[in-house]
Scaffold this active site. Structure first.
Site, PDB file in Angstrom:
ATOM      1  N   VAL A 100      72.755   2.172  48.433  1.00 54.70           N
ATOM      2  CA  VAL A 100      72.802   1.475  47.089  1.00 54.70           C
ATOM      3  C   VAL A 100      72.075   0.757  46.159  1.00 54.70           C
ATOM      4  CG1 VAL A 100      75.140   1.885  44.604  1.00 54.70           C
ATOM      5  CG2 VAL A 100      74.970   2.561  46.928  1.00 54.70           C
ATOM      6  N   ARG A 120      71.973 -11.782  57.637  1.00 49.00           N
ATOM      7  CA  ARG A 120      70.804 -11.347  58.225  1.00 49.00           C
ATOM      8  C   ARG A 120      69.213 -11.161  57.647  1.00 49.00           C
ATOM      9  NH1 ARG A 120      75.639  -9.103  59.238  1.00 49.00           N
ATOM     10  NH2 ARG A 120      75.592  -7.297  57.511  1.00 49.00           N
ATOM     11  N   CYS A 167      82.169   7.597  44.086  1.00 51.07           N
ATOM     12  CA  CYS A 167      80.780   8.961  43.587  1.00 51.07           C
ATOM     13  C   CYS A 167      81.543   9.827  43.866  1.00 51.07           C
ATOM     14  CB  CYS A 167      80.092   8.863  44.816  1.00 51.07           C
ATOM     15  SG  CYS A 167      80.452   8.509  46.574  1.00 51.07           S
ATOM     16  N   LYS A 187      91.846   6.648  46.563  1.00 49.16           N
ATOM     17  CA  LYS A 187      90.800   6.903  45.741  1.00 49.16           C
ATOM     18  C   LYS A 187      90.916   8.124  44.157  1.00 49.16           C
ATOM     19  CE  LYS A 187      87.301   4.980  48.504  1.00 49.16           C
ATOM     20  NZ  LYS A 187      86.092   5.185  49.373  1.00 49.16           N
ATOM     21  N   HIS A 235      77.314  15.466  44.634  1.00 54.69           N
ATOM     22  CA  HIS A 235      78.982  15.691  45.270  1.00 54.69           C
ATOM     23  C   HIS A 235      79.179  16.675  44.626  1.00 54.69           C
ATOM     24  CE1 HIS A 235      78.621  12.321  48.126  1.00 54.69           C
ATOM     25  NE2 HIS A 235      79.511  11.491  47.326  1.00 54.69           N
TER      26      HIS A 235
END
Ligand SMILES: NC(=O)c1ccc[n+]([C@@H]2O[C@H](COP(=O)([O-])OP(=O)(O)OC[C@H]3O[C@@H](n4cnc5c(N)ncnc54)[C@H](OP(=O)(O)O)[C@@H]3O)[C@@H](O)[C@H]2O)c1
Length: 349
Positions: A16, A40, A149, A204, A241
């Site tokens: 993202v 990292r 999303c 969700k 989606h």
């Protein structure tokens, strides 16, 4: 809107985060100046820290920036967040407490009572939660979120229909693999297959839909008084989606009234001509076999919802199909549009 605003990204190296970088390229108001990620990546040039998964390469202006630790310090006031959800709760709060405006894409704060779960075309007034959020938490900064999303397909599809009194919704999704980040679902699992489970996604979608379509009531959002049932599936689609939705109304409209409501639907982002707002937020496709993710998800810069196949439902009132681009309208583009709305309200001054 002459002034340019410096912005940063938390989680800039992820899937993202990369969509944020791409979406913010040549933005008329926002200048991307700061990139944060985990220890990292901190201290490395972006080109060395991130493995670029989108088409082309990371923009030159970004590739040479050094990735920073995700700690307040020299970060710009406005931050987009695309951090791994396992760490977003505390890090986003720390930035908000330090005075940053965190426009987050992570799930962590979405359902908190004083946090706007914003879709600018649907509930721009939910930004009125912010003063209470700052007062209650003693923050100079704030957290604003965008939906999951797949929830955005369902809520954008339903938004023009809300006026008819939504009482029940059944949504079955077909969700792209990019929604699982990178490397995401193993290819052996998803190739020529359907996986009928995405952890936490159905809960969700049910809760977020009620909050997004709910009403601002002073210090909280009264959820939409409708039953919502979701079934979420991962399918071998790269981006986009799709949701097959049945909906029941208390004042059952005619099919022509519903079509008219979809075609006429327009809201604050369109009136204010916000830079990332699609000219028409919900586009009805009359072809019998559309919308389709491969053909439609990228259109309108990935910012519109495409709806089709509206017809009577023999169980609820009507059924239809809705599609949105999951990493754009369902993630980076959604958050950028949220920040544009906030700027147009004077909330970034
Ligand atoms: N993919 C989608 O379509 C989508 C849609 C909507 C919402 N979301 C949500 O957006 C968020 C990011 O998703 P993604 O798919 O982009 O995930 P991702 O590719 O795994 O990226 C995660 C990012 O978080 C950073 N990170 C990990 N641990 C960290 C730490 N301890 N401190 C600071 N940063 C840390 C990573 O940095 P390093 O590279 O340094 O490890 C990376 O930049 C998630 O909360 C996800 O649920 C995703």
């Amino acid at each position: 809107m002459e002034t340019r605003i410096e912005v940063g990204i938390l989680g800039a190296t992820g899937m993202v985060g990369q969509n944020f970088i791409k979406f913010l390229e040549n933005h008329p108001w926002f200048d991307l100046k700061w990139l944060g990620a985990s220890d990292r990546s901190a201290g490395k040039k972006y080109r060395d820290a991130a493995s670029w998964h989108l088409g082309g390469e990371a923009p030159d202006s970004i590739a040479g920036l050094t990735v920073e630790e995700s700690k307040p310090g020299n970060a710009p006031r406005l931050l987009f967040s695309a951090m791994d959800s396992s760490v977003a709760t505390e890090i986003e709060r720390t930035f908000a407490q330090a005075g940053h405006i965190v426009v987050s894409n992570s799930k962590n704060h979405r359902m908190e009572l004083d946090v706007p779960l914003l879709v600018p075309e649907i509930n721009p007034d939910h930004l009125r939660l912010i003063p209470g959020q700052q007062r209650k938490r003693g923050w100079k900064g704030q957290i604003v979120t965008n939906p999951n999303c797949a929830t955005v397909s369902v809520t954008m599809g339903l938004a023009p229909m809300k006026q008819f009194g939504i009482t029940r919704v059944i949504a079955t999704t077909m969700q792209a693999i990019s929604g699982a980040g990178y490397p995401g679902v193993p290819s052996m699992d998803i190739n020529a297959n359907v996986i009928p489970f995405i952890g936490g996604e159905e809960e969700k979608m049910e809760q977020e839909t009620q909050k997004i379509l709910g009403e601002f009531r002073g210090d909280h959002i009264a959820p939409l008084d409708a039953k919502v049932s979701a079934q979420c599936n991962r399918v071998p689609v790269v981006d986009g989606h799709t949701a097959a939705i049945s909906v029941e109304f208390s004042n059952k409209p005619s099919q022509a009234d519903l079509r008219h409501a979809i075609d006429e639907f327009s809201s604050v982002p369109q009136q204010r001509k916000l830079p990332s707002a699609p000219a028409q937020p919900v586009i009805y496709m009359t072809q019998t076999d559309r919308p389709q993710p491969r053909k439609d998800a990228e259109r309108e810069r990935g910012m519109a919802a495409f709806v089709g196949r509206l017809r009577p439902c023999s169980v609820l009132s009507y059924k239809f199909v809705a599609l949105t681009h999951n990493t754009i309208r369902g993630a980076a583009g959604a958050a950028v549009l949220n920040a544009e709305l906030m700027h147009s309200e004077g909330l970034l001054d």
